[in-house]
Design an enzyme around this catalytic site. Structure first.
Site, PDB file in Angstrom:
ATOM      1  N   SER A 411      -0.231  -2.023   0.747  1.00 28.66           N
ATOM      2  CA  SER A 411      -0.724  -0.644   0.257  1.00 28.66           C
ATOM      3  C   SER A 411       0.464   0.362   0.201  1.00 28.66           C
ATOM      4  CB  SER A 411      -1.847   0.167   1.010  1.00 28.66           C
ATOM      5  OG  SER A 411      -1.310   0.313   2.102  1.00 28.66           O
ATOM      6  N   THR A 412       0.081   1.470  -0.132  1.00 27.86           N
ATOM      7  CA  THR A 412       1.179   2.738  -0.527  1.00 27.86           C
ATOM      8  C   THR A 412       1.420   2.749  -2.089  1.00 27.86           C
ATOM      9  OG1 THR A 412       2.170   2.444   1.742  1.00 27.86           O
ATOM     10  CG2 THR A 412       3.387   3.732   0.342  1.00 27.86           C
ATOM     11  N   THR A 413       1.914   3.835  -2.402  1.00 28.65           N
ATOM     12  CA  THR A 413       2.480   3.823  -3.934  1.00 28.65           C
ATOM     13  C   THR A 413       3.698   4.589  -3.904  1.00 28.65           C
ATOM     14  OG1 THR A 413       1.421   4.238  -5.969  1.00 28.65           O
ATOM     15  CG2 THR A 413       1.060   6.115  -4.418  1.00 28.65           C
ATOM     16  N   THR A 430       0.940   7.447   0.873  1.00 26.73           N
ATOM     17  CA  THR A 430       0.324   6.419   1.463  1.00 26.73           C
ATOM     18  C   THR A 430      -0.963   6.850   2.145  1.00 26.73           C
ATOM     19  OG1 THR A 430       0.102   4.395   2.732  1.00 26.73           O
ATOM     20  CG2 THR A 430       1.528   6.191   3.596  1.00 26.73           C
ATOM     21  N   ARG A 589       2.351  -4.890 -10.304  1.00 24.34           N
ATOM     22  CA  ARG A 589       1.279  -3.791 -10.096  1.00 24.34           C
ATOM     23  C   ARG A 589       1.033  -3.272 -11.400  1.00 24.34           C
ATOM     24  NH1 ARG A 589       1.520  -0.891  -4.539  1.00 24.34           N
ATOM     25  NH2 ARG A 589      -0.409   0.782  -4.755  1.00 24.34           N
TER      26      ARG A 589
END
Length: 614
Positions: A411-413, A430, A589
């Site tokens: 996860s996170t971006t 995140t 992604r």
């Protein structure tokens, strides 16, 4: 000499790396797919996104994942978030305005990866002064927490519950950046995010698949299920979702500023819901929260200046990793995937992981000599342990009595922005795990983080739990300047501990192997940590490299060819001679890159992802 976006790499660096295929039975989180999952997720047109529509003399690049422009560039994990940033630049905003707009939009349209119930870290390059500033807004342990409230020997009692949530920093950090350098009103910058939450946004393949993988977590919380499931099923790609409670929370922040969250109406409602559910965040925690604004960490690497996130983030480990690599005989006449090059890289990753674990913690609580840690002398001493034909084992590095984390989520971006004046922003944000602690606080639309899990189980660790302390993180947004101190690269990625190793490989691919930005992103990745002899590879590595690693006593795991386990890079390079910006987004992604055309507002995407209307 690195060619910043002006030409192809030479053929040796392309060897075996550039032909995507989907022949893996792993999902985008890197875990084995269940049989029922294999039948899901039809291809959605969201994946086939055009980046910059040709207009006013600017021609769209051949790949929908890349874009070029001299006027401004945004690259992020969702096309609507990119569109938000582009619209803000086209309206007269600067890179900081656009980054804030993109960050808030991501909190809506990529709700599994980040949100205003989470945190982040930003690096801002101010073109007018040449200064780079780090904004640290990591979650903080609530003041009433301790090892008595959180037993780290039996974390199953509180992980995945509201008890795992820490005091959020995302709103404070994002609005601080905007207050310091933004040129447009906060309400205008936040308008796209509010609109997406209120009117709806289209679900892409990544959100659909993660909702499927996280179904048990989502269905267990009524408000989370009501917001992100459709008739109690994971949403299919192309479905429209709304979050009107979040829109209302964002609107109050836009009108009143961060005080609405840190003690105002939004914060009071948030704390009431957290307390009722058994969590520990209180109004005092919100009111006392502060953004730490200061210098990023810095090294020189191959005549470039590399700046990354300060402690307690992963920038120190990432920069130390580069320092180690600079001491090793990397053979750039061979492919980056050659047996010896990969062995050197894997061992450098292991050593950097070990060294960080011995000292890293919140600098307000732990004294770390980062100047020595990031020095060439220390790197030379440590690199002497690395060999091209055997794995670097933990006991060789000196023991550190912790245990390997079991949380390997992706996860996170991350988002990267540059404007036509050369100002740049790199933000990684995140919730912790996908959908954070799995709790959406009623009446707020806010998904809470699960960052309490990131403290050490050891009370003697530099990353031990203390009230108000900020836990370690691997996030490492990075800005690279050339020898003349001109910005040439903005880069970052999600992906847990793979953030550090992915950003390292991006910089090595571009600077050492002279890859163009899209090629550097596409290049097969590896990752390794010091806990054991394991090295994990994407599936496009040559068989001879895998054999060499095994002969060198590595345990080798091969994942998918383009596996989300290895992150989702969003980056921009700038040609210092022409000012041309090249943005690229990771095919691992849903993200895109978008450039600002000469005259008219830019458009990102096809009809399937344009602004949603009822």
């Amino acid at each position: 000499m690195t060619d910043w976006g002006r030409g192809p790499i030479d053929s040796r660096a392309k060897q075996g790396a550039w032909h995507p295929r989907d022949a893996t039975d792993r999902n985008k989180c890197g875990h084995e797919k269940k049989p029922t999952e294999m039948k899901k997720l039809p291809i959605c047109s969201l994946v086939a996104i055009a980046t910059v529509i040709p207009m006013m003399g600017i021609t769209a690049p051949p790949s929908e994942k890349t874009a070029t422009s001299r006027n401004g560039m945004v690259t992020a994990a969702h096309p609507l978030a990119v569109q938000a940033g582009l619209d803000i630049i086209a309206a007269g905003g600067n890179a900081i305005d656009a980054a804030a707009a993109t960050a808030f939009a991501l909190a809506v349209v990529e709700p599994f990866g980040s949100g205003i119930g989470g945190d982040g870290i930003a690096l801002v390059y101010n073109a007018s002064s040449g200064e780079i500033i780090a904004y640290e807004y990591r979650c903080a342990a609530p003041l009433m927490t301790s090892y008595d409230t959180h037993d780290y020997t039996t974390t199953s009692q509180w992980r995945g519950t509201i008890a795992g949530a820490a005091t959020p920093g995302m709103v404070a950090g994002t609005t601080s950046i905007h207050a310091d350098f933004g040129s447009l009103p906060l309400a205008q910058v936040m308008e796209p995010a509010i609109r997406y939450a209120e009117e709806g946004y289209i679900v892409g393949p990544t959100l659909s698949e993660i909702a499927m993988n996280m179904y048990d977590t989502i269905i267990a919380n009524d408000d989370l299920a009501r917001t992100f499931l459709v008739d109690e099923f994971p949403p299919e790609p192309g479905t429209k979702l709304t979050n009107t409670d979040l829109a209302a929370s964002l609107r109050l922040i836009a009108e009143e500023g961060p005080s609405a969250f840190y003690g105002g109406e939004v914060g009071r409602k948030l704390v009431a819901g957290i307390e009722e559910a058994g969590g520990f965040v209180r109004l005092e925690d919100l009111k006392s929260y502060r953004v730490n604004r200061g210098r990023p960490l810095h090294i020189t690497y191959r005549n470039h200046h590399v700046y990354s996130a300060p402690l307690p983030y992963g920038g120190m480990a990432m920069l130390h990793n580069l320092q180690l690599i600079e001491q090793l005989p990397i053979d750039t006449s061979e492919a980056h995937t050659s047996p010896v090059n990969v062995t050197f890289l894997a061992n450098a990753m292991k050593l950097a992981s070990h060294d960080r674990g011995e000292v890293a913690g919140d600098p307000r609580f732990v004294n770390v000599n980062t100047d020595w840690f990031l020095s060439k002398d220390f790197a030379r001493q440590r690199a002497a342990l690395i060999h091209e034909d055997r794995v670097l084992l933990r006991e060789t590095m000196a023991d550190f009595p912790d245990e390997p984390p079991t949380d390997i989520h992706g996860s996170t971006t991350h988002l990267s922005v540059m404007d036509g004046d050369g100002s740049a922003v790199a933000i990684t944000q995140t919730l912790g795990a996908f959908f954070g602690c799995g709790v959406l606080v009623p009446g707020t639309g806010i998904v809470m983080n699960d960052q309490m899990k990131n403290f050490s189980r050891l009370r003697t660790s530099p990353n031990n739990l203390q009230p108000g302390k900020r836990m370690n993180s691997t996030m490492a947004p990075t800005i690279v300047l050339n020898e003349d101190r001109e910005p040439v690269m903005v880069v970052g990625s999600p992906g847990n501990y793979r953030i550090i190793t992915t950003v390292v490989q991006m910089i090595v691919n571009v600077i050492d192997f002279n890859m163009s930005l899209p090629e550097a992103i596409d290049a097969p990745r590896i990752t390794a940590r010091h806990w054991n002899s394991l090295v994990e590879l994407e599936g496009r590595h040559p068989a001879e490299t895998v054999s060499h690693l095994r002969r060198s006593e590595f345990q080798v795991t091969t994942r998918g060819d383009f596996d989300l386990f290895f992150g989702g890079v969003h980056a921009i390079v700038r040609d210092p001679e022409t000012g041309m910006l090249t943005g690229a987004a990771d095919r691992r992604r849903d993200g895109v890159a978008g450039g600002v055309p000469d005259m008219e507002p830019a458009v990102v995407g096809d009809e399937s992802i344009e602004k949603v209307e009822d």
